[in-house]
Structure formats: C-alpha cells, structure tokens
Write an enzyme that holds these catalytic residues in place. Structure first.
Site, PDB file in Angstrom:
ATOM      1  N   ARG A  51       4.655  30.463  -4.381  1.00  0.00           N
ATOM      2  CA  ARG A  51       6.005  30.856  -3.949  1.00  0.00           C
ATOM      3  C   ARG A  51       6.968  29.666  -3.980  1.00  0.00           C
ATOM      4  NH1 ARG A  51       4.999  35.259   0.990  1.00  0.00           N
ATOM      5  NH2 ARG A  51       4.871  37.060  -0.416  1.00  0.00           N
ATOM      6  N   GLY A 367      -0.461  40.843  -2.803  1.00  0.00           N
ATOM      7  CA  GLY A 367      -1.229  39.632  -2.494  1.00  0.00           C
ATOM      8  C   GLY A 367      -2.581  39.550  -3.187  1.00  0.00           C
TER       9      GLY A 367
END
Ligand code: 3PG
Ligand code: MG
Length: 409
Positions: A51, A367
């Site tokens: 991220r 995820g």
C-alpha cells in the site's frame, strides 16, 4: 504488483467523470492527500509495503509540481481517542524510505500543532498527520471535524480507494468541502474496475473463493446478474456442493445456508455457475497432510476438502481461455497450507499468462487474494491487483462507495 496499468483510451473514459491531478493547480498549495497506510505491522515494523508503494506516484507528482503534500490516513480501529499502538509515527519512517525523501511526522491531526507544522512547510515538502481516527468526528463524518481538517488545506486529493467504502470526514466529508481530485492510484483503480464490471469486454468470468458463503451473499447475488460465468471455489463451494445433495465429510461447510445456496443457483439465469468437479481431500487441516484427489461425488465421511482437484483446474482454465475479462476475489483452497495452494496457483498462473498474451483483462482484489496471487508469482501478470479489502468487496456487491461518489465532477 500492478502489472500493466489499464490502457488509457476508450476504456479509461469513465474516469473523466472524476477530477484528477491533471485538473489541479498544485504549485504552492497545501494539498490534503487521503492515503491508505493501514498496512500490516509486527512490533511496529511494516511487514508488507504494497500500500505504501501504491501512493508514491501521487505524492511525488504533488511534490514535484510544487505542492505541499499533507498526508491524512487512518491506522487500525482505535476506540475513543489516541493510543500509542495505533499511532502512524512508525509508518512515516517506512514511507520516507520508500519515497526517498523526508516525511515529517506531525503528532496531531488538527489544531495548533498541525497548523504550525503545515505553516512551516515549503513547496515540495511532505508531512504525515497523526491517525484521523483518534478523533471521534472522523468516523461520524462530523461537520465540525471536516471544518478543522479543511482549515489545513487548499485542495483535497483522495488516493485511498481501499478506504472509499467509509463515509468518513477524511474520505467523504472533505471531498465535499474542498476542491477534490482523484489521486493517480485512485484513478488507476477506477479505470481498472470500470473495465472489469461496468463496461467489460465479454465474456466476463468472475472467480469467487474464500471460506464462507455468508460473507459473500450480496456479492454472489450481484455477480450472477452481471457476469457470464461465475466460478465458485474455496470453502464456500462446499456449501454449494452440499446444497446439491453431495456429501462433504468434515469439510468447512455452512449447513444452515443450503437453501440460500440453492437460491443463488436458482437465480443464476443466463449466468453459468461452475462448481468444482473434483477435490483434494485430507483428514487433517495442516500442511503436507496426506491427501488424494477424488470426484466431488466420492468425498468420504472423514475427508476434508482442502483444494480443487486437477479436473476442476482444467475446467476453470478452459473457462478462462474463452473469456475476455476476469474479476477474481478469494482463493480456491486452503492456499496458506502447501500443497493445498496448488489449485489457486495453477489458475492464477493461467490467468496471468493469458493476460500477458493480451487475451484477457484480469482484475483481482481482496486481502487473501492479493497474498495468494503474490505467492503464486502471478500478481505481476494481472492487469490490475487492488489492495482494497472491504472496498473491493462492496464494489463487487454493486454498492456505491461514498468516497468515490464524492469525487465525481
Ligand atoms: C482496509 O484496511 O481495508 C482499509 O484501510 C479500511 O480499513 P477499515 O476496514 O478499518 O475501515
Ligand atoms: Mg478492512
């Protein structure tokens, strides 16, 4: 992890509904940039920097164009005020390393400390403010907190698609209060998602895996109305097999949802649903447990289904070969336990190969999915891999994401 960015051109058209950095006058401006720094950590160390890597282009562009980048982010789910364990401070160091430039951490989100830190910034500087969720007004999207944040900047840029399912002050409220623009990652994400479900090239195949039907009911309900083929894998496939009267032994299965699963099948209409035809079974849920492949009609009372079998892998590959677009969420088996990752790995590699050959547009998110594709070495080949969890699921459910809506022109 982003393979080839979605091409510009006609496919990217929906993004013109959003203001981007192309429309922003950044020089000398205080730019409030909402990013997602909700990264996994262990003892204060960041264990996956994906991220962080994703937001670098936006931060660099703002700084290079003379803007003063004031980063806003949440971390964890703090309850009732500041707590050290959810401070963004350790993340600032990791961000600075990745960026290759200083990132000053400001131990406040709003108020005098934040004001004076931002007041001292020069063009091209980058600062990170403390966790927005230390303030109750953040999650409530309280007008007063939105005002306090708005006082810190001239322009708002949202580069956090993965937090866009939250109607919070720093995701939604600010976008309605200041001139608002999509950051480069948000822009790429919106373009990729539009290509995958809003205006896809057909046939479109969705692969949905993971443990439970109960967490993905709305998603399945939406997908059957939008895709041509729905491939169901993972533990949730067992519930569908049981709904068809098959024995699943000791496998993970939501026996209370058999009617629900039958209902999904009944409502599929023109959407073809593909379930496993064989399974890899073992008697224990552990890595390298002795296992064998059996047809789904031959699962014994002590068997646990831990992966799809080779015939199912071949069938899913055949589906992908005729598809033009793939959207993927959730692994096929217990991919964290070898060798029960084999089905997921084989299908992921096929999807990546077809994408690299220019035959498929492939978008994946969630995820576990990102971890599985990375483990398979397949993520690089995908057209786009989203780092969003909940936001990706809500998008697959067909829901409106408040953080995205607020960015529309
Ligand atoms: C995420 O990690 O999925 C996003 O950062 C959103 O976090 P949240 O689920 O705590 O809102
Ligand atoms: Mg989440």
């Amino acid at each position: 992890m982003t393979g080839r960015p979605p091409d510009a051109g006609p496919e990217a058209a929906p993004v013109t509904q959003f203001r981007t950095l192309d429309d922003a006058d950044l020089s000398g401006k205080r730019v409030l940039v909402r990013v997602d720094l909700n990264v996994p950590t262990e003892n204060g160390r960041v264990t996956d920097r994906t991220r962080i890597a994703r937001i670098l282009p936006t931060i660099r562009e703002i700084a290079d164009k003379g803007g003063r980048a004031v980063l806003l982010a949440h971390f964890g789910r703090p309850k009732g005020g500041p707590d050290e364990k959810n401070s963004l401070k350790p993340i600032a160091a990791a961000l600075s390393e990745e960026l290759g430039r200083p990132v000053a951490f400001v131990p406040a989100t709003v108020g005098d400390i934040a004001h004076s830190a931002i007041g001292a910034m020069k063009d091209g500087d980058v600062v990170l403010l403390e966790n927005t969720r230390f303030h109750p007004g953040e999650e409530k999207n309280a007008a007063e907190f939105v005002e306090q944040l708005a006082a810190l900047g001239d322009i708002f840029v949202n580069d956090a698609f993965s937090a866009a399912h939250r109607a919070h002050a720093s995701t939604e409220g600010l976008a309605r209060r200041l001139p608002a623009h999509a950051g480069r990652t948000m822009q790429a994400e919106l373009a990729a998602l539009a290509r995958a479900l809003e205006r896809p090239e057909r046939p479109v195949v969705a692969v949905v895996g993971g443990a439970k039907v109960s967490t993905k009911l709305e998603l399945l309900g939406n997908l059957v109305t939008r895709v041509d083929v729905l491939v169901i894998g993972g533990g949730m496939a067992n519930t569908f097999l049981a709904a068809q009267g098959k024995a699943v032994g000791k496998s993970l299965c939501e026996h209370d949802l058999l009617d629900t699963a039958r209902d999904v099948l009944a409502r599929a209409g023109a959407c073809r649903i593909v379930l496993p035809i064989d399974a890899v079974v073992a008697s224990a849920f552990k890595a390298h447990a002795p296992s064998r492949a059996v047809p789904v009609d031959a699962v014994g009372p002590d068997d646990m289904i831990l992966d799809i079998g080779p015939a199912s892998v071949a069938a899913v590959k055949a589906v992908l070969e005729t598809a033009r677009t793939l959207v993927w969420n959730g692994p096929f088996g217990a991919f964290e336990l070898q060798p029960f990752d084999a089905g997921t790995v084989a299908v992921a590699q096929e999807a990546a190969a077809l994408t690299v050959a220019g035959k498929l547009v492939s978008v994946a998110g969630g995820g576990d999915t990102v971890a599985a594709l990375n483990a398979a070495g397949a993520a690089e080949g995908f057209t786009y891999v989203s780092t969003a969890g909940g936001a990706f699921l809500e998008w697959m459910e067909g829901k409106v994401l408040p953080g995205v809506e607020a960015l529309r022109r």
